[in-house]
Each structure stands twice: as structure tokens, then as C-alpha cells.
Design a protein around this motif. Structure first.
Motif, PDB file in Angstrom:
ATOM      1  N   VAL A  97       0.832  -1.137   0.067  1.00  0.00           N
ATOM      2  CA  VAL A  97      -0.009   0.023  -0.041  1.00  0.00           C
ATOM      3  C   VAL A  97       0.711   1.199  -0.215  1.00  0.00           C
ATOM      4  CG1 VAL A  97      -1.496   1.286   1.514  1.00  0.00           C
ATOM      5  CG2 VAL A  97      -2.125  -1.082   0.960  1.00  0.00           C
ATOM      6  N   SER A  98       2.039   1.408   0.791  1.00  0.00           N
ATOM      7  CA  SER A  98       2.843   2.464   0.875  1.00  0.00           C
ATOM      8  C   SER A  98       3.668   2.643  -0.335  1.00  0.00           C
ATOM      9  CB  SER A  98       3.789   2.350   2.062  1.00  0.00           C
ATOM     10  OG  SER A  98       4.804   1.220   1.956  1.00  0.00           O
ATOM     11  N   PHE A  99       3.817   1.385  -1.058  1.00  0.00           N
ATOM     12  CA  PHE A  99       4.674   1.772  -2.292  1.00  0.00           C
ATOM     13  C   PHE A  99       3.656   2.318  -3.509  1.00  0.00           C
ATOM     14  CE2 PHE A  99       5.940   0.032  -6.505  1.00  0.00           C
ATOM     15  CZ  PHE A  99       7.204   0.356  -6.446  1.00  0.00           C
ATOM     16  N   LEU A 100       2.480   1.969  -3.454  1.00  0.00           N
ATOM     17  CA  LEU A 100       1.400   2.413  -4.256  1.00  0.00           C
ATOM     18  C   LEU A 100       1.240   3.854  -4.214  1.00  0.00           C
ATOM     19  CD1 LEU A 100      -1.426  -0.389  -4.450  1.00  0.00           C
ATOM     20  CD2 LEU A 100       0.390   0.098  -6.283  1.00  0.00           C
ATOM     21  N   ILE A 101       1.149   4.248  -2.904  1.00  0.00           N
ATOM     22  CA  ILE A 101       1.020   5.657  -2.720  1.00  0.00           C
ATOM     23  C   ILE A 101       2.007   6.473  -2.883  1.00  0.00           C
ATOM     24  CG2 ILE A 101       0.394   7.195  -0.861  1.00  0.00           C
ATOM     25  CD1 ILE A 101      -2.004   5.584  -1.918  1.00  0.00           C
ATOM     26  N   ALA A 102       3.143   5.971  -2.717  1.00  0.00           N
ATOM     27  CA  ALA A 102       4.555   6.836  -2.594  1.00  0.00           C
ATOM     28  C   ALA A 102       4.944   6.910  -4.215  1.00  0.00           C
ATOM     29  CB  ALA A 102       5.373   6.123  -1.830  1.00  0.00           C
ATOM     30  N   PHE A 103       4.837   5.686  -4.942  1.00  0.00           N
ATOM     31  CA  PHE A 103       5.692   5.901  -6.340  1.00  0.00           C
ATOM     32  C   PHE A 103       4.551   5.595  -7.374  1.00  0.00           C
ATOM     33  CE2 PHE A 103       9.022   4.484  -3.303  1.00  0.00           C
ATOM     34  CZ  PHE A 103       9.821   5.350  -3.553  1.00  0.00           C
ATOM     35  N   GLN A 104       3.379   5.278  -7.224  1.00  0.00           N
ATOM     36  CA  GLN A 104       2.377   4.934  -8.145  1.00  0.00           C
ATOM     37  C   GLN A 104       1.387   6.297  -8.434  1.00  0.00           C
ATOM     38  OE1 GLN A 104       2.802   2.654 -10.714  1.00  0.00           O
ATOM     39  NE2 GLN A 104       4.777   2.201  -9.333  1.00  0.00           N
ATOM     40  N   THR A 105       1.480   7.172  -7.667  1.00  0.00           N
ATOM     41  CA  THR A 105       0.770   8.539  -7.687  1.00  0.00           C
ATOM     42  C   THR A 105       1.646   9.395  -8.333  1.00  0.00           C
ATOM     43  OG1 THR A 105       1.178   9.048  -5.581  1.00  0.00           O
ATOM     44  CG2 THR A 105      -0.824   7.926  -6.175  1.00  0.00           C
ATOM     45  N   TYR A 106       0.776  10.512  -9.040  1.00  0.00           N
ATOM     46  CA  TYR A 106       1.633  11.848  -9.751  1.00  0.00           C
ATOM     47  C   TYR A 106       0.974  12.909  -9.196  1.00  0.00           C
ATOM     48  CZ  TYR A 106       2.836   7.780 -12.656  1.00  0.00           C
ATOM     49  OH  TYR A 106       3.528   6.607 -12.839  1.00  0.00           O
ATOM     50  N   LYS A 107       1.944  13.856  -8.946  1.00  0.00           N
ATOM     51  CA  LYS A 107       1.626  15.264  -8.857  1.00  0.00           C
ATOM     52  C   LYS A 107       0.608  15.314  -7.552  1.00  0.00           C
ATOM     53  CE  LYS A 107       1.683  17.452 -13.454  1.00  0.00           C
ATOM     54  NZ  LYS A 107       1.193  18.415 -14.349  1.00  0.00           N
ATOM     55  N   ILE A 108       1.071  14.548  -6.666  1.00  0.00           N
ATOM     56  CA  ILE A 108       0.327  14.830  -5.124  1.00  0.00           C
ATOM     57  C   ILE A 108       1.409  15.244  -4.205  1.00  0.00           C
ATOM     58  CG2 ILE A 108      -0.668  13.241  -3.059  1.00  0.00           C
ATOM     59  CD1 ILE A 108      -1.928  11.575  -5.043  1.00  0.00           C
ATOM     60  N   LYS A 109       0.934  16.156  -3.400  1.00  0.00           N
ATOM     61  CA  LYS A 109       1.935  16.833  -2.545  1.00  0.00           C
ATOM     62  C   LYS A 109       2.450  15.807  -1.525  1.00  0.00           C
ATOM     63  CE  LYS A 109       0.653  21.558  -3.039  1.00  0.00           C
ATOM     64  NZ  LYS A 109       2.025  21.959  -3.299  1.00  0.00           N
ATOM     65  N   PRO A 110       3.850  15.733  -1.104  1.00  0.00           N
ATOM     66  CA  PRO A 110       4.001  14.722   0.030  1.00  0.00           C
ATOM     67  C   PRO A 110       3.380  14.849   1.134  1.00  0.00           C
ATOM     68  CG  PRO A 110       5.962  16.089  -0.735  1.00  0.00           C
ATOM     69  CD  PRO A 110       4.796  16.639  -1.349  1.00  0.00           C
ATOM     70  N   ILE A 111       2.792  15.773   1.836  1.00  0.00           N
ATOM     71  CA  ILE A 111       1.667  15.638   2.991  1.00  0.00           C
ATOM     72  C   ILE A 111       0.720  15.069   2.799  1.00  0.00           C
ATOM     73  CG2 ILE A 111       0.737  17.979   2.507  1.00  0.00           C
ATOM     74  CD1 ILE A 111       0.896  18.431   5.373  1.00  0.00           C
ATOM     75  N   TRP A 112       0.268  14.879   1.566  1.00  0.00           N
ATOM     76  CA  TRP A 112      -1.109  14.111   1.202  1.00  0.00           C
ATOM     77  C   TRP A 112      -0.637  12.571   1.217  1.00  0.00           C
ATOM     78  CZ3 TRP A 112      -5.563  15.482   2.454  1.00  0.00           C
ATOM     79  CH2 TRP A 112      -5.993  16.629   2.530  1.00  0.00           C
ATOM     80  N   LYS A 113       0.606  12.422   0.626  1.00  0.00           N
ATOM     81  CA  LYS A 113       1.096  10.944   0.626  1.00  0.00           C
ATOM     82  C   LYS A 113       1.091  10.348   1.979  1.00  0.00           C
ATOM     83  CE  LYS A 113       3.560  11.279  -3.713  1.00  0.00           C
ATOM     84  NZ  LYS A 113       4.989  10.999  -4.331  1.00  0.00           N
ATOM     85  N   SER A 114       1.697  11.216   3.007  1.00  0.00           N
ATOM     86  CA  SER A 114       1.772  10.921   4.279  1.00  0.00           C
ATOM     87  C   SER A 114       0.318  10.499   4.952  1.00  0.00           C
ATOM     88  CB  SER A 114       2.356  11.835   5.175  1.00  0.00           C
ATOM     89  OG  SER A 114       3.939  11.938   4.540  1.00  0.00           O
ATOM     90  N   ILE A 115      -0.631  11.558   4.598  1.00  0.00           N
ATOM     91  CA  ILE A 115      -1.905  11.542   5.214  1.00  0.00           C
ATOM     92  C   ILE A 115      -2.757  10.134   4.607  1.00  0.00           C
ATOM     93  CG2 ILE A 115      -4.287  12.361   5.292  1.00  0.00           C
ATOM     94  CD1 ILE A 115      -2.634  15.256   5.629  1.00  0.00           C
TER      95      ILE A 115
END
Length: 202
Positions: A97-115
């Protein structure tokens, strides 16, 4: 007599026009004459290209989040029906799940990746604690937390790697994005560490 001739010639011209129209349609259908390409003004073409790019990004991000959410829900169902398989798979699920959010999303701010990563981790933990198969006692809760922390360390490492690779954010935003994940996890466990104790499913 004159009216009859005028009407006759009108019918002949009408038939000829229909014949030429049909002939032209057949020629274009056979590909003998290429259709005239549409000319799009440069400004409109640029806007349309940017719009398509934004739509593709939104669809990609939406699909990625949907897949991550589906993986979490599927593992909760597996743990409910075939415990403790879902519980044992907790570290693997968190890493995916963390890999998908971290590396398979585009133009998402880092803070939103953490949330978003925290939200899926918390959802998985809540699902396991409330609907996992078997008896939910203190010993079982210890196993839940042990496997949760085993998965949290690589999850945070993946998230931190993604955050530090973002060169478009200020140092302050990167620090906030990196710190907010463990703060949210600590706050969640502080209030919900004993969630589900006393429940049992056979």
C-alpha cells in the motif's frame, strides 16, 4: 406545356444532384479521397492537450488509490474468514500500500502522501481489530501490534524515500510531511490500541 417542361427539368436536376452526392459518398467511403483534416487553433490545441494530461493523471491516481483501498479491504475479509492469514500478511499489505501511494501516484503533495498512507494503515488495523477471525484478547492484540510495527518500519522508509525525492517542495514542507506520519500513527495507537478486545468470531 411550359410548366410541364420546367417541372421535368427540375426533377432531372434533383436526380443529378442526388447522384453526385451518392457518388461522392462512395468515393470517400472507398478511401479514394482523404477527408480534409480538421484544423485546430494552436491555443485550443494546447489547452486540450493539458486537459487530457490532467485527466489522465487524475484517473491514474484514482485507480491507484482504489487498488490500495481494495487490497486493504480484501485482506480484512481474508483475516475474517481465514484467520490468522490476514494478520500474518499485515507487513506485506502495508508495504504494498505504501509503495502504491509513494511511487504510483503523480503530482500529489508529500503531505497528502503521508496522510493517505496513514489512513490506509489505520483502516487496515481497525479492520483487523474489529473483524479479524478468532478471539480478540490481550495476547492476540500483542500479535496485532507486533506485526503492525514490523510493517510500519519499511512503510515509513518507503514514504520517506518518496518525500525526499520531491524537489518541488520547500525543506519545511518536506520535514512536516516526514514527521506527520509517525505523529498520526502515535496519536491513533494512543486512543485505539485496545480497540476490539473482547470480540470473537468463530
Amino acid at each position: 406545356m411550359g410548366n410541364w417542361l420546367n417541372g421535368k427539368w427540375f426533377c432531372i436536376w434533383e436526380d443529378l444532384l442526388r447522384l453526385f452526392a451518392l457518388l461522392g459518398w462512395q468515393i470517400r467511403k472507398q478511401g479514394l479521397i482523404a477527408p480534409k483534416p480538421a484544423v485546430v487553433p494552436r491555443g485550443y490545441a494546447s489547452c486540450w492537450t493539458n486537459y487530457n494530461k490532467e485527466m489522465k493523471i487524475e484517473m491514474t491516481n484514482g485507480n491507484t488509490l482504489l487498488i490500495a483501498f481494495g487490497i486493504v479491504i480484501l485482506n480484512i475479509i481474508i483475516d475474517h474468514l481465514f484467520a490468522p492469514i490476514g494478520l500474518i500478511l499485515t507487513p506485506v499489505i502495508l508495504i504494498i500500500v505504501s509503495f502504491l501511494i509513494a511511487f504510483q501516484t503523480y503530482k500529489i503533495k508529500p503531505i497528502w502522501k503521508s496522510i493517505l498512507t496513514f489512513g490506509l494503515v489505520a483502516l487496515h488495523d481497525i479492520g483487523i481489530k474489529l473483524y479479524g477471525g478468532g478471539s480478540h484478547d490481550i495476547e492476540g492484540q500483542l500479535w496485532v501490534h507486533m506485526l503492525l510495527f514490523i510493517g510500519l518500519f519499511p512503510t515509513f522508509g518507503i514514504l520517506l524515500t518518496s518525500i525526499l525525492r520531491d524537489g518541488n517542495e520547500s525543506v519545511l514542507n518536506l520535514v512536516i510531511s516526514a514527521v506527520i506520519f509517525p505523529i498520526l500513527i502515535f496519536t491513533y495507537l494512543h486512543f485505539f490500541s485496545e480497540l476490539g478486545i473482547g470480540r470473537h468470531y468463530w
